[in-house]
Design an enzyme around this catalytic site. Structure first.
Site, PDB file in Angstrom:
ATOM      1  N   HIS A   1     113.375 -48.163 -74.328  1.00  0.00           N
ATOM      2  CA  HIS A   1     114.812 -48.397 -74.542  1.00  0.00           C
ATOM      3  C   HIS A   1     115.306 -49.664 -73.835  1.00  0.00           C
ATOM      4  O   HIS A   1     116.490 -49.983 -73.928  1.00  0.00           O
ATOM      5  CB  HIS A   1     115.671 -47.189 -74.112  1.00  0.00           C
ATOM      6  CG  HIS A   1     115.523 -46.015 -75.019  1.00  0.00           C
ATOM      7  ND1 HIS A   1     116.018 -44.763 -74.729  1.00  0.00           N
ATOM      8  CD2 HIS A   1     114.913 -45.880 -76.234  1.00  0.00           C
ATOM      9  CE1 HIS A   1     115.730 -43.921 -75.700  1.00  0.00           C
ATOM     10  NE2 HIS A   1     115.050 -44.575 -76.625  1.00  0.00           N
TER      11      HIS A   1
ATOM     12  N   CYS B   1     108.487 -43.556 -79.678  1.00  0.00           N
ATOM     13  CA  CYS B   1     109.901 -43.822 -79.845  1.00  0.00           C
ATOM     14  C   CYS B   1     110.077 -44.801 -80.996  1.00  0.00           C
ATOM     15  O   CYS B   1     109.304 -45.732 -81.164  1.00  0.00           O
ATOM     16  CB  CYS B   1     110.444 -44.426 -78.547  1.00  0.00           C
ATOM     17  SG  CYS B   1     112.136 -44.995 -78.677  1.00  0.00           S
ATOM     18  N   HIS B   2     111.116 -44.593 -81.778  1.00  0.00           N
ATOM     19  CA  HIS B   2     111.300 -45.413 -82.986  1.00  0.00           C
ATOM     20  C   HIS B   2     112.222 -46.603 -82.795  1.00  0.00           C
ATOM     21  O   HIS B   2     112.523 -47.307 -83.756  1.00  0.00           O
ATOM     22  CB  HIS B   2     111.827 -44.538 -84.122  1.00  0.00           C
ATOM     23  CG  HIS B   2     113.064 -43.788 -83.729  1.00  0.00           C
ATOM     24  ND1 HIS B   2     113.441 -42.600 -84.306  1.00  0.00           N
ATOM     25  CD2 HIS B   2     113.996 -44.049 -82.786  1.00  0.00           C
ATOM     26  CE1 HIS B   2     114.563 -42.173 -83.740  1.00  0.00           C
ATOM     27  NE2 HIS B   2     114.916 -43.036 -82.833  1.00  0.00           N
TER      28      HIS B   2
ATOM     29  N   ASN C   1     113.305 -37.425 -74.425  1.00  0.00           N
ATOM     30  CA  ASN C   1     113.933 -38.350 -73.491  1.00  0.00           C
ATOM     31  C   ASN C   1     114.419 -37.608 -72.262  1.00  0.00           C
ATOM     32  O   ASN C   1     114.745 -36.429 -72.365  1.00  0.00           O
ATOM     33  CB  ASN C   1     115.129 -39.045 -74.154  1.00  0.00           C
ATOM     34  CG  ASN C   1     114.676 -40.153 -75.071  1.00  0.00           C
ATOM     35  OD1 ASN C   1     113.643 -40.758 -74.845  1.00  0.00           O
ATOM     36  ND2 ASN C   1     115.451 -40.390 -76.121  1.00  0.00           N
TER      37      ASN C   1
END
Lengths: 448, 448, 448, 448
Positions: B209, B172-173, B150
């Site tokens: 995000h 990304c999880h 990130n």
């Protein structure tokens, strides 16, 4: 002299109607009939009463018969031009725009264009403007319509949303002040006689009251960089004192252009509207009364607006005592050009649905740009390109414009709320934002 | 079993490197060599040291030789895959991201993705990622690159900006957790056995995000409306207490999805990332510590981050004591599919330059979407359409992404500042905003 | 009177240079220096020689010193304006444009704008124009450049491709003729005195020589529908006879506007260029000599062009014997406006990179539109919207424009060929199309 | 086994209905009811009659009850899936598509997709498809609709134009043949066992029957460049002889892919449809029977089509005598995936309104792309980017698609004509083009 019929919707106004009469009185190119229409019929009658005094002042050359009509349809009959300049509802309705948001910590310098106040005003103006549009297209579809009513983008947008075939322009003088400020600066800087504002050719882009000059040309020379180089930031303390002094004098409208210049300093383009308007489109200048004052800007109070609205005759009387002088507005210049009463091309700024003049805005959105006016013809000029950071700020406003306009036209409360929720001034808790919206909704007595 | 060589940049990490080794140990489809590279060479050596323990745990089937290299070029030699998971600078650099903005009243829950903290982190990460890209294209241009670092959009964007021909995915999880939350809700609501997260097929759109689910399908049935109907807003007092309890337990990462749900309630799409991430993209939830806590969300403190970084061996030791279990990340699943070690198509979410998968974002911007992975092939799936109000929020972030990425790549401080200045969290006075930027710039020791 | 220096590239021309001198001689607003430059130095000297005769004719008021320079750089020194009007190569090169395609069954009426002939001409003109652009930006970067050279879109495009900061306009008189035709029609139809072409305000859109009028306004009234209603298709036999008669008289340029009208009849917009140009952009009118003649149009023969080029002195002599009269071109009007020698705004059509004036064309493509000219300022006016079928025809040409321009600028033969292959006139077998391209390529002595 | 109800519109077909039954008989995952509907009710009854024979053949595992309904509404009741495969009008109507244009010199190899023939067929198919859409949305709005009817883009477009909420896919096998051709080439070139067509992963873009492969991947390796390098142009004489031999054998459908390869040679992308289809979208291959034969392609004659249609029982009988074998179509595979009868993701090509999968086509246009099929879910995959010259060819077709679809849906003859007039095959005199259009219009008995 061309003979025309002009219908003025909002013809009972204590200021704008008189100014238009003065400009018509000064016109060497137009004559004919001016019909005043107002839901406050008595006010329109009063204006008719004093019209003879205006057209009889020394220096008056234009000849206009002034009438009043009781119905909109009668007023519109045979109109060549329609001027719309109304206040949506009695001034007391501005309580909703200004005082309710204040309770939630949102303070607006003007509150008639954007932000929670501007949106509240849009919700009540859009249906009225849509009605005007329908009446115009039914009675005088070939007439050109000049709208002066704020919120400019929403009111002009409502005309086109209701009647896509309407021929309407939204006109606003804010850009003129930027030209005048630059004219003064040019006189001082280059030690020359003060140019007129027409000598300063701006390139602008944006939405009304949030326009930016990407260039300023004087005598074929770009002066924007010189201007930027000569700017001084200004001490917050001094600017605050200036603002407070003006508040004491009820001088609400003066701008020191410090917000306009801050955009130039930070992003490279000069704000081309008064600071009190520019400040409302971003969350930076209105976080507190102290902050906005520190830019030399005052908040026009609700109470003053109400007080003024209660003494219309006083304003009229004062106006009658003055010598006949041009209002500084361009309405009559546009009418002359559109009527074919002059051979000169007129280049001026106006608000219209985007048909490409602003390549960065959606087609159909109401944008402000320069354009060319000639007999029965309006042609937008391609705008300069804004820096992408400033365009991003415009984009937000354009999105809100669309959501609120579509929402009101389709009675879709969720859509209106979505626009309200993403307004930059609405940087409060989502829970408070919802409560504020519902309080405004109720105060507006909306039933959907 | 397919034989592959994997290079891990950031291979000294106390967590991610161990988790990848665990997933490789559990893979029935891959074997080969794993090379660890880290500027903290000692840390990489430590990870190599304990690798045998991981690959020797009960249940391990994958066979990987683990090596450490001192130079990036040596590490990349013959790589089929490159995994990048670094921390840009020692953890103490996060002081710049988190504590300096705090002085100006800007509080961030994470500060690694967006907002002043995310931008500070981007300024120092982008050149590093660009260097990695150049090295990869020089040494192993056919390798697939999986980036976990990130700020995801800026780091992945830097890889492509430096080397447009690179084959890189950002993984990304966060979306997984949204699936898991919905799986739990499905079990409760429809009284069925808990589905796996893979049984919940989301449509997503947005940037990493700040992604949103426009639909959620379970067993061929869309369940998003049912979910929306069943949501309860939650009492601010209760949520605040939950947040404070978690703070006391140093449980920073738990999300009650109240921010995610607030987007669904207000705009019609479900936030598909943890609340601590979602909250940072808008000016609504982080106006004060009280406000953010009232959504059940804590702020991860700088001090805790530093403390944790100072005890890497403790973390390693704790990990070694656990049973071998899948990390929950999908990296190894992707490697298997890309290596052609499986015939199954893999549908998962990732971050890549927009080539049309997101019709509302600019081409080339790093967006998150679902896509299809197969042997040496990655195909983005067309995203659902976000409501225009939410897209407007995305647009702002996309504009900032572009300004900061271009600004850093071209060493253009004004352009970086323009992106910084229009960040929604940066809703402070323009004077303070400039001062904050300069303080960050100096702390980062930037020389342009 | 404003004092200016004008540099004329192609100043040895037997026609255009003389006409410009005549217009300068008639200008009450400009004086100064005119410098002629030509690779045919002797021709430039001849024009200088006779310049005194032109500036000395009865009625001449402008005062210009005329010089000749041997190098481009010397000619450009201190230039305020640069006029470019060249023929790329000796007239015999037109064999490539006209006679080689004819062998493959492709007949072109003009062959200087589009189609295989126009592309061949573009391939040899673009590098020359790029060289001019570099020299101008090196020597007189603030000068305005007026290009008259065909292929207009490619030549103007080359100036901008080579030097994006150049201030260049491409000017063409085709649209004037459409105005004149309409003026004549207005006089006949409405029984009024013949208007001037300036009294007919067109809205146009498109690329040079393939422009269309979406509206025509006379005295504030749209007359296009009346015009459409009054059109008569014309008998093919009669039109063919007219064409053959004109061929016999070497009257190549007269247009009966039957192709222009055919577009209006079928698609709703009036072709706003001569028929001999319009016909070359579509595969419909040039399938045979019979077909094109049946629209009243002749093919200008290669042999006639060569013959004329061999007698330049004859043309000069003839010109000198005539009375001084305006050329009908607008070049000097533009120079006056750009020089700030007049206060009037000039509205005229020109070719420039699209910056939004044509919302349906790619940004940067060379499009023709109206625009506003004032001191050191050029502002395109937003075009009307073409019917989508006609826009589809424009789109093809815009694509070819881009492929050939980029191909030549980057010496990418495949890209040039791709543009050539999809040209509408190139509706021949792919095998023949390739052979034709290679024959042209060889004749042009291209080395990449 | 999933239990489903499938409705087949056009269920009297002598070929497609039988093939679908065969595929259902071979499916291990589906069972239920198949309802045949046809305006030729007797034909549907005949197909029902023989259905038992098909489901009873050796190897059949699927269990389907086959019924016939007399009304569309009865047939659609409770349908989970609707398959549409009709011929619009009796085969004799193809006279209009094929023989009338021939009189004007326009020859079409197929005439069911584009060109004057395809447009004629579209004009009569679109209203029928719109009626189907309305009936489906009224009776079984959740059903998935698989359309096999040509013109594919117009028929699928009509479904969505009439009912934007419909869930419809247009399916076509042309791309499969490109995969098969490449599979064969791979076996020969790399000396390996013949891959299945599913082993060749194509990237495609375009409109149905005018799709192009931008890449072809086999075992994770791109093979398109190798294929291009290995192509041989083929002697026109030999190809012509092949074509004439096939004509003699009534073998109309075989393609040697020489047109497909010509696109690869000239523009860099491989045509991914049969040559007889590809040739109809450009004016290059169909200028004469000699020209099209010289690419190894025959023209399917109207007379043969009529002859075949007159012997439906013969075709049925022949089919019944064959062993049960998969049709090669993917319809049943899609039904299985959409029904949730399989866990595997299905990646295949289909035609749907563009929602971004093709970033170069207008949103809403019917484009062909790959996509992912799973339970009640269809997700288009982002297309590869076509070279701009080929995209320009696609653009023309997309514009025609829009004009004709909108024109027919709104009964706007001028709009339909505009699309017809700009068709690339329509490179004839404008006068002839108008006459052809009117003759087709009259033959279709259009009344607007």
């Amino acid at each position: 002299m061309k003979n025309v019929k002009i219908t003025y919707i909002g013809g009972g106004s204590q200021q704008w109607a008189l100014r238009l009469m003065a400009d018509l009185a000064l016109s060497e190119k137009l004559s004919g009939r001016l019909v005043l229409y107002d839901i406050d019929h008595a006010a329109a009658l009063k204006n008719k009463e004093i019209s003879a005094q205006i057209f009889g002042k020394p220096g008056a050359v234009g000849k206009f018969a002034v009438d009043v009509e009781e119905t909109l349809e009668a007023a519109l009959k045979d109109a060549d031009f329609v001027v719309i300049s109304i206040e949506p509802g009695p001034t007391e309705k501005r309580f909703i725009d200004l005082k309710i948001p204040e309770k939630y910590g949102i303070c607006q310098t003007v509150g008639d264009t954007t932000g929670p106040g501007g949106i509240a005003r849009a919700i009540r103006s859009i249906p009225t403007m849509a009605d005007f549009a329908h009446a115009i297209m039914a009675v005088c579809p070939d007439a050109w319509v000049i709208n002066y009513t704020n919120p400019m983008a929403w009111c002009t947008g409502a005309l086109y949303a209701a009647e896509p075939g309407i021929k309407a322009l939204g006109c606003c003088h804010e850009v003129f002040h930027t030209q005048e400020m630059l004219a003064k600066w040019i006189a001082e800087t280059y030690k020359v006689d003060m140019p007129t504002r027409h000598d300063i050719k701006l390139d602008i882009s944006g939405v009304n009251h949030f326009t930016f000059a990407t260039d300023a040309v004087w005598k074929g020379k770009s002066v924007l960089q010189d201007f930027a180089d000569s700017m001084k930031a200004g001490e917050p303390e001094v600017l605050s004192k200036n603002a407070l002094d003006r508040e004491a004098n009820e001088d609400w409208f003066t701008s020191e252009f410090k917000v306009a210049e801050d955009f130039l300093a930070r992003f490279g383009v000069l704000g081309a509207a008064g600071d009190r308007h520019l400040a409302e489109f971003v969350p930076w200048y209105l976080s507190s009364k102290q902050e906005i004052n520190s830019w030399g800007v005052c908040v026009t109070p609700y109470e003053w607006r109400v007080k003024r609205s209660q003494n219309p005759d006083e304003a009229r009387q004062k106006y009658l005592e003055e010598d006949l002088s041009p209002s500084g507005e361009e309405g009559v210049v546009l009418l002359e050009a559109l009527a074919g009463a002059t051979d000169e091309l007129v280049r001026t700024n106006f608000n219209m649905p985007n048909m490409g003049q602003n390549p960065d805005a959606p087609v159909g959105a109401i944008v402000e740009s320069y354009g060319l006016i000639s007999e029965n013809k309006v042609e937008p000029i391609t705008c300069g390109i804004l820096p992408s950071a400033v365009q991003a700020l415009e984009d937000r406003n354009l999105e809100i414009q669309q959501l609120v306009l579509d929402g009101v036209m389709n009675k879709d409360k969720d859509m209106i709320f979505a626009g309200f929720a993403i307004d930059p001034l609405n940087a409060i808790s989502p829970r408070a934002s919802r409560a504020l919206f519902e309080e405004i909704w109720q105060a507006l007595e909306m039933d959907y």
